[in-house]
Design a protein around this motif. Structure first.
Motif, short mmCIF file in Angstrom:
data_model
loop_
_atom_site.label_atom_id
_atom_site.label_comp_id
_atom_site.label_asym_id
_atom_site.label_seq_id
_atom_site.Cartn_x
_atom_site.Cartn_y
_atom_site.Cartn_z
N ASP A 57 37.84 -16.80 3.20
CA ASP A 57 38.39 -16.98 4.53
C ASP A 57 39.90 -17.18 4.44
O ASP A 57 40.50 -16.99 3.38
CB ASP A 57 37.71 -18.17 5.21
N THR A 58 40.49 -17.56 5.52
CA THR A 58 41.94 -17.75 5.58
C THR A 58 42.40 -18.83 4.60
O THR A 58 43.43 -18.68 3.94
CB THR A 58 42.37 -18.12 7.01
N VAL A 59 41.63 -19.90 4.49
CA VAL A 59 42.00 -20.98 3.58
C VAL A 59 41.94 -20.50 2.13
O VAL A 59 42.86 -20.78 1.34
CB VAL A 59 41.08 -22.22 3.79
N ALA A 60 40.90 -19.78 1.78
CA ALA A 60 40.81 -19.24 0.42
C ALA A 60 41.97 -18.29 0.16
O ALA A 60 42.56 -18.30 -0.93
CB ALA A 60 39.47 -18.52 0.22
N GLY A 61 42.32 -17.49 1.15
CA GLY A 61 43.47 -16.59 1.00
C GLY A 61 44.76 -17.35 0.78
O GLY A 61 45.57 -16.97 -0.08
N LEU A 62 44.95 -18.43 1.53
CA LEU A 62 46.13 -19.27 1.34
C LEU A 62 46.16 -19.86 -0.06
O LEU A 62 47.21 -19.88 -0.71
CB LEU A 62 46.18 -20.38 2.39
N LEU A 63 45.01 -20.33 -0.53
CA LEU A 63 44.95 -20.89 -1.88
C LEU A 63 45.30 -19.84 -2.94
O LEU A 63 46.02 -20.13 -3.90
CB LEU A 63 43.57 -21.50 -2.15
N VAL A 64 44.83 -18.62 -2.75
CA VAL A 64 45.16 -17.54 -3.68
C VAL A 64 46.67 -17.26 -3.64
O VAL A 64 47.30 -17.10 -4.69
CB VAL A 64 44.34 -16.26 -3.38
N LEU A 79 52.01 -17.71 -6.08
CA LEU A 79 53.37 -18.24 -6.00
C LEU A 79 53.61 -19.32 -7.06
O LEU A 79 54.70 -19.41 -7.63
CB LEU A 79 53.65 -18.80 -4.60
N GLY A 80 52.59 -20.12 -7.33
CA GLY A 80 52.71 -21.14 -8.37
C GLY A 80 52.92 -20.52 -9.74
O GLY A 80 53.73 -21.00 -10.54
N VAL A 81 52.20 -19.44 -10.03
CA VAL A 81 52.36 -18.74 -11.31
C VAL A 81 53.76 -18.12 -11.39
O VAL A 81 54.46 -18.26 -12.40
CB VAL A 81 51.25 -17.68 -11.51
N ILE A 82 54.17 -17.43 -10.32
CA ILE A 82 55.49 -16.79 -10.30
C ILE A 82 56.60 -17.81 -10.50
O ILE A 82 57.56 -17.57 -11.23
CB ILE A 82 55.70 -16.02 -8.97
N CYS A 105 44.04 -23.94 -7.72
CA CYS A 105 42.86 -23.45 -8.46
C CYS A 105 41.69 -24.42 -8.32
O CYS A 105 40.56 -24.00 -8.05
CB CYS A 105 43.20 -23.27 -9.94
N ILE A 106 41.97 -25.70 -8.49
CA ILE A 106 40.90 -26.70 -8.38
C ILE A 106 40.30 -26.68 -6.98
O ILE A 106 39.07 -26.69 -6.81
CB ILE A 106 41.43 -28.10 -8.75
N LEU A 107 41.16 -26.63 -5.97
CA LEU A 107 40.65 -26.62 -4.60
C LEU A 107 39.88 -25.34 -4.29
O LEU A 107 38.86 -25.39 -3.59
CB LEU A 107 41.79 -26.82 -3.61
N LEU A 108 40.33 -24.21 -4.81
CA LEU A 108 39.60 -22.96 -4.60
C LEU A 108 38.22 -23.02 -5.26
O LEU A 108 37.21 -22.63 -4.66
CB LEU A 108 40.40 -21.76 -5.12
N ILE A 109 38.17 -23.54 -6.47
CA ILE A 109 36.89 -23.71 -7.16
C ILE A 109 35.99 -24.66 -6.39
O ILE A 109 34.80 -24.40 -6.19
CB ILE A 109 37.10 -24.19 -8.62
N MET A 110 36.58 -25.78 -5.92
CA MET A 110 35.77 -26.72 -5.14
C MET A 110 35.23 -26.06 -3.88
O MET A 110 34.05 -26.23 -3.54
CB MET A 110 36.60 -27.96 -4.77
#
Length: 153
Positions: free
Chosen positions: A7-14, A19-22, A33-38
């Motif tokens: 959903d939109t939240v999962a998209g935001l987390l991705v 952006l965090g990696v970049i 990552c933790i929140l997406l897994i959760m």
């Protein structure tokens, strides 16, 4: 095991992960990552607890990190006379008080208007990735935003 509801939240987390990696911002990358897994697993049941207590626990851990050099002896406390007569130390105290006050306003804003958190996080990551900034934390950013909103209103 996985719900795979994108959903939109999962998209935001991705987006935050990318952006965090970049930006080489491991705190944002790991957190997203933790929140997406959760979100995508049975751990989603723990999200209300994290929502209620996560910020407070994070502040405790941050405070421990800030105080540990003092406790370990790596930073020495100034003498009382120096503390009261050195303009730089007095200015540091005043700035510390101001930033703590801003952080308090930030917590209130994040609690009352949680939808703004995503914008603050994205702005922080962009500042780190493209402007060589340092991720000092969304609480202060939220405090500054709250101050701006108070002035505008």
């Amino acid at each position: 095991m996985f719900n795979f509801h994108f959903d939109t939240v999962a998209g935001l987390l991705v987006v935050l992960i990318i952006l965090g990696v970049i930006s080489h911002n491991s705190a944002i990358t790991i957190s997203a990552c933790i929140l997406l897994i959760m979100q995508q697993t049975a751990l989603a049941a723990a999200l209300p607890w994290v929502t209620r207590h996560g910020l407070h626990i994070g502040i405790i851990i941050l405070t421990i990190g800030v105080l540990s050099p003092l406790v370990s002896g790596k930073i020495l406390l100034p003498e009382l006379k120096e503390l009261l007569t050195n303009w730089e130390l007095l200015t540091a105290i005043a700035v510390g008080v101001f930033v703590a006050w801003l952080g308090g306003k930030g917590v209130s804003l994040m609690t009352l208007q949680p939808t703004l958190v995503a914008g603050l996080m994205i702005g922080t990551v962009i500042g780190v990735a493209f402007f060589k900034g340092i991720p000092v934390g969304p609480l202060i950013a939220a405090g500054i935003l709250a101050l701006c909103l108070d002035i505008i209103r």
